[in-house]
Design a protein around this motif. Structure first.
Motif, PDB file in Angstrom:
ATOM      1  N   ARG A  19     -88.305  75.244  24.015  1.00 32.83           N
ATOM      2  CA  ARG A  19     -89.014  76.312  23.310  1.00 32.83           C
ATOM      3  C   ARG A  19     -89.650  77.172  24.389  1.00 32.83           C
ATOM      4  NH1 ARG A  19     -90.551  76.749  18.111  1.00 32.83           N
ATOM      5  NH2 ARG A  19     -90.307  74.504  17.777  1.00 32.83           N
ATOM      6  N   ASP A  20     -89.154  78.381  24.566  1.00 31.59           N
ATOM      7  CA  ASP A  20     -89.494  79.201  25.726  1.00 31.59           C
ATOM      8  C   ASP A  20     -89.169  78.391  26.992  1.00 31.59           C
ATOM      9  OD1 ASP A  20     -90.247  81.118  23.921  1.00 31.59           O
ATOM     10  OD2 ASP A  20     -92.386  80.748  24.121  1.00 31.59           O
ATOM     11  N   GLN A  21     -90.147  78.056  27.813  1.00 29.99           N
ATOM     12  CA  GLN A  21     -89.854  77.291  29.024  1.00 29.99           C
ATOM     13  C   GLN A  21     -90.275  75.825  28.919  1.00 29.99           C
ATOM     14  OE1 GLN A  21     -89.941  79.156  32.891  1.00 29.99           O
ATOM     15  NE2 GLN A  21     -91.034  80.902  32.046  1.00 29.99           N
ATOM     16  N   SER A  22     -90.670  75.399  27.722  1.00 30.21           N
ATOM     17  CA  SER A  22     -91.127  74.023  27.529  1.00 30.21           C
ATOM     18  C   SER A  22     -89.986  73.145  27.011  1.00 30.21           C
ATOM     19  CB  SER A  22     -92.294  73.978  26.545  1.00 30.21           C
ATOM     20  OG  SER A  22     -93.389  74.725  27.036  1.00 30.21           O
ATOM     21  N   LEU A  23     -89.744  72.049  27.687  1.00 31.36           N
ATOM     22  CA  LEU A  23     -88.654  71.139  27.317  1.00 31.36           C
ATOM     23  C   LEU A  23     -89.017  70.345  26.068  1.00 31.36           C
ATOM     24  CD1 LEU A  23     -85.911  69.848  28.068  1.00 31.36           C
ATOM     25  CD2 LEU A  23     -87.200  68.188  29.428  1.00 31.36           C
ATOM     26  N   LEU A  24     -88.108  70.346  25.093  1.00 32.40           N
ATOM     27  CA  LEU A  24     -88.292  69.565  23.875  1.00 32.40           C
ATOM     28  C   LEU A  24     -87.460  68.286  23.897  1.00 32.40           C
ATOM     29  CD1 LEU A  24     -88.200  72.361  21.126  1.00 32.40           C
ATOM     30  CD2 LEU A  24     -90.193  71.421  22.333  1.00 32.40           C
ATOM     31  N   GLN A  25     -86.194  68.408  24.280  1.00 33.07           N
ATOM     32  CA  GLN A  25     -85.285  67.265  24.316  1.00 33.07           C
ATOM     33  C   GLN A  25     -84.290  67.446  25.450  1.00 33.07           C
ATOM     34  OE1 GLN A  25     -85.266  64.516  22.310  1.00 33.07           O
ATOM     35  NE2 GLN A  25     -86.971  65.213  21.039  1.00 33.07           N
ATOM     36  N   VAL A  26     -83.848  66.330  26.034  1.00 34.46           N
ATOM     37  CA  VAL A  26     -82.802  66.399  27.051  1.00 34.46           C
ATOM     38  C   VAL A  26     -81.948  65.143  26.944  1.00 34.46           C
ATOM     39  CG1 VAL A  26     -84.216  65.307  28.855  1.00 34.46           C
ATOM     40  CG2 VAL A  26     -82.301  66.794  29.503  1.00 34.46           C
ATOM     41  N   ALA A  27     -80.657  65.310  27.201  1.00 33.12           N
ATOM     42  CA  ALA A  27     -79.727  64.176  27.179  1.00 33.12           C
ATOM     43  C   ALA A  27     -78.771  64.311  28.343  1.00 33.12           C
ATOM     44  CB  ALA A  27     -78.955  64.132  25.863  1.00 33.12           C
ATOM     45  N   PRO A  28     -78.802  63.385  29.297  1.00 28.14           N
ATOM     46  CA  PRO A  28     -77.867  63.433  30.429  1.00 28.14           C
ATOM     47  C   PRO A  28     -76.517  62.808  30.064  1.00 28.14           C
ATOM     48  CG  PRO A  28     -79.390  61.620  30.726  1.00 28.14           C
ATOM     49  CD  PRO A  28     -79.799  62.313  29.452  1.00 28.14           C
ATOM     50  N   HIS A  29     -75.484  63.261  30.756  1.00 28.16           N
ATOM     51  CA  HIS A  29     -74.144  62.694  30.593  1.00 28.16           C
ATOM     52  C   HIS A  29     -74.030  61.502  31.536  1.00 28.16           C
ATOM     53  CE1 HIS A  29     -69.660  62.705  31.436  1.00 28.16           C
ATOM     54  NE2 HIS A  29     -69.707  62.567  30.123  1.00 28.16           N
ATOM     55  N   THR A  30     -74.189  60.308  31.000  1.00 29.08           N
ATOM     56  CA  THR A  30     -74.225  59.098  31.830  1.00 29.08           C
ATOM     57  C   THR A  30     -73.036  58.179  31.579  1.00 29.08           C
ATOM     58  OG1 THR A  30     -75.635  58.023  30.179  1.00 29.08           O
ATOM     59  CG2 THR A  30     -76.741  59.139  32.006  1.00 29.08           C
ATOM     60  N   THR A  31     -72.018  58.653  30.884  1.00 28.46           N
ATOM     61  CA  THR A  31     -70.846  57.842  30.579  1.00 28.46           C
ATOM     62  C   THR A  31     -69.614  58.443  31.242  1.00 28.46           C
ATOM     63  OG1 THR A  31     -70.052  59.033  28.614  1.00 28.46           O
ATOM     64  CG2 THR A  31     -71.902  57.532  28.309  1.00 28.46           C
ATOM     65  N   ASN A  32     -68.499  57.747  31.089  1.00 28.28           N
ATOM     66  CA  ASN A  32     -67.217  58.262  31.583  1.00 28.28           C
ATOM     67  C   ASN A  32     -66.497  59.094  30.524  1.00 28.28           C
ATOM     68  OD1 ASN A  32     -67.432  57.017  34.134  1.00 28.28           O
ATOM     69  ND2 ASN A  32     -66.684  55.071  33.290  1.00 28.28           N
ATOM     70  N   GLU A  33     -67.143  59.300  29.395  1.00 25.96           N
ATOM     71  CA  GLU A  33     -66.528  60.028  28.295  1.00 25.96           C
ATOM     72  C   GLU A  33     -66.344  61.502  28.663  1.00 25.96           C
ATOM     73  OE1 GLU A  33     -67.245  60.511  23.455  1.00 25.96           O
ATOM     74  OE2 GLU A  33     -68.784  59.616  24.746  1.00 25.96           O
ATOM     75  N   ASP A  34     -65.175  62.054  28.342  1.00 24.36           N
ATOM     76  CA  ASP A  34     -64.914  63.460  28.611  1.00 24.36           C
ATOM     77  C   ASP A  34     -65.873  64.341  27.829  1.00 24.36           C
ATOM     78  OD1 ASP A  34     -62.814  62.764  30.244  1.00 24.36           O
ATOM     79  OD2 ASP A  34     -61.263  63.127  28.729  1.00 24.36           O
ATOM     80  N   TYR A  35     -66.180  65.515  28.409  1.00 21.05           N
ATOM     81  CA  TYR A  35     -67.065  66.446  27.711  1.00 21.05           C
ATOM     82  C   TYR A  35     -66.475  66.905  26.382  1.00 21.05           C
ATOM     83  CZ  TYR A  35     -70.221  66.826  31.680  1.00 21.05           C
ATOM     84  OH  TYR A  35     -71.132  66.557  32.669  1.00 21.05           O
ATOM     85  N   SER A  36     -65.164  66.952  26.290  1.00 17.92           N
ATOM     86  CA  SER A  36     -64.525  67.407  25.053  1.00 17.92           C
ATOM     87  C   SER A  36     -64.886  66.523  23.867  1.00 17.92           C
ATOM     88  CB  SER A  36     -63.008  67.457  25.227  1.00 17.92           C
ATOM     89  OG  SER A  36     -62.516  66.182  25.618  1.00 17.92           O
ATOM     90  N   SER A  37     -65.214  65.255  24.135  1.00 16.80           N
ATOM     91  CA  SER A  37     -65.607  64.351  23.048  1.00 16.80           C
ATOM     92  C   SER A  37     -67.097  64.018  23.076  1.00 16.80           C
ATOM     93  CB  SER A  37     -64.794  63.050  23.107  1.00 16.80           C
ATOM     94  OG  SER A  37     -64.934  62.431  24.377  1.00 16.80           O
ATOM     95  N   TRP A  38     -67.753  64.169  24.230  1.00 13.39           N
ATOM     96  CA  TRP A  38     -69.171  63.820  24.364  1.00 13.39           C
ATOM     97  C   TRP A  38     -70.109  64.931  23.923  1.00 13.39           C
ATOM     98  CZ3 TRP A  38     -73.045  66.032  27.414  1.00 13.39           C
ATOM     99  CH2 TRP A  38     -74.229  65.297  27.564  1.00 13.39           C
TER     100      TRP A  38
END
Length: 239
Positions: A19-38
């Motif tokens: 929201r503006d510059q304040s972080l509400l949620q974040v999720a890192p890509h920590t698996t081997n799953e392709d971005y097309s499915s993740w």
């Protein structure tokens, strides 16, 4: 302003809501799953955690490169589709600028780089300006690490440089790195989870009306993909 930020430029990507510059949620890509499915299920998850839907988002901020050809393409294709469906603008952000913006040191110059494989790095040099803004000195590049060290030294002249990266070994393993240590320069290793910073830069760009739409959004690969090289120059076939 509600911002959905994506970074799919390499395997260490992430998704964030701000929201503006304040972080509400974040999720890192920590698996081997392709971005097309993740990517889509992860976006749905962070939106649900924030009590939001895609219709609530005001701006899409996306890392447009440099990075993996496939990863960049997935991120950009996704936000293009959302922009067309929901009529929201897109802020295209350089991943190197996001990395440089993580610098917490004082020198006048900031050199940002990431591993580009093939014994090369994606890199750019920035100069600090007023209001903590960074001005890129020249084009982003794909270059051998030792050549980048030499180029930055020539551009900065007698002024110091802070080096920032998710992949510090790309420079520290070169013979030339000792010359920068002799100048008491530092190399700051940062987290590869950059979606929140990309969202913050995207917010600033939006306030300056420096956003785009689905038709104008373009990738910043810096280095052409192997497929493109083969397509444009048939002589490479079978090489």
């Amino acid at each position: 302003m509600l911002i959905l930020a994506l970074d799919t430029c390499d395997a260490r990507g992430s998704v964030a809501i701000l929201r503006d510059q304040s972080l509400l949620q974040v999720a890192p890509h920590t698996t081997n799953e392709d971005y097309s499915s993740w990517l889509l299920p992860t976006v749905a998850g962070v939106l649900a955690s924030a009590g939001l839907t895609l219709r609530d988002i005001d701006l899409y901020a996306v890392a447009a490169g440099p990075g993996s050809f496939t990863g960049v393409r997935v991120g950009l294709t996704t936000v293009k589709a959302w922009s067309e469906v929901y009529g929201r603008p897109i802020a295209a952000v350089s991943r190197l600028e996001a990395i440089a913006s993580e610098s917490n040191a004082a020198p006048a110059y900031v050199a940002a780089f990431i591993d580009a494989r093939r014994n090369q790095i994606f890199a750019a040099l920035y100069r600090r300006r007023a209001a903590a803004l960074l001005e890129r000195v020249d084009d982003e590049m794909v270059i051998a690490p030792d050549k980048f060290l030499e180029w930055c030294a020539a551009k900065a002249a007698s002024e110091k440089i802070v080096w920032v990266s998710t992949d510090p070994n790309c420079l520290t393993q070169t013979q030339q790195w000792s010359s920068r240590l002799a100048l008491n320069e530092t190399l700051q290793e940062i987290s590869p989870v950059l979606a929140s910073r990309i969202g913050q830069i995207g917010y600033r760009l939006a306030l300056q009306n420096q956003h785009t739409d689905s038709l104008s959004l373009d990738a910043n690969y810096v280095r052409r993909s192997d497929a493109e090289i083969l397509w444009k120059d048939p002589s490479h076939h079978g090489a």
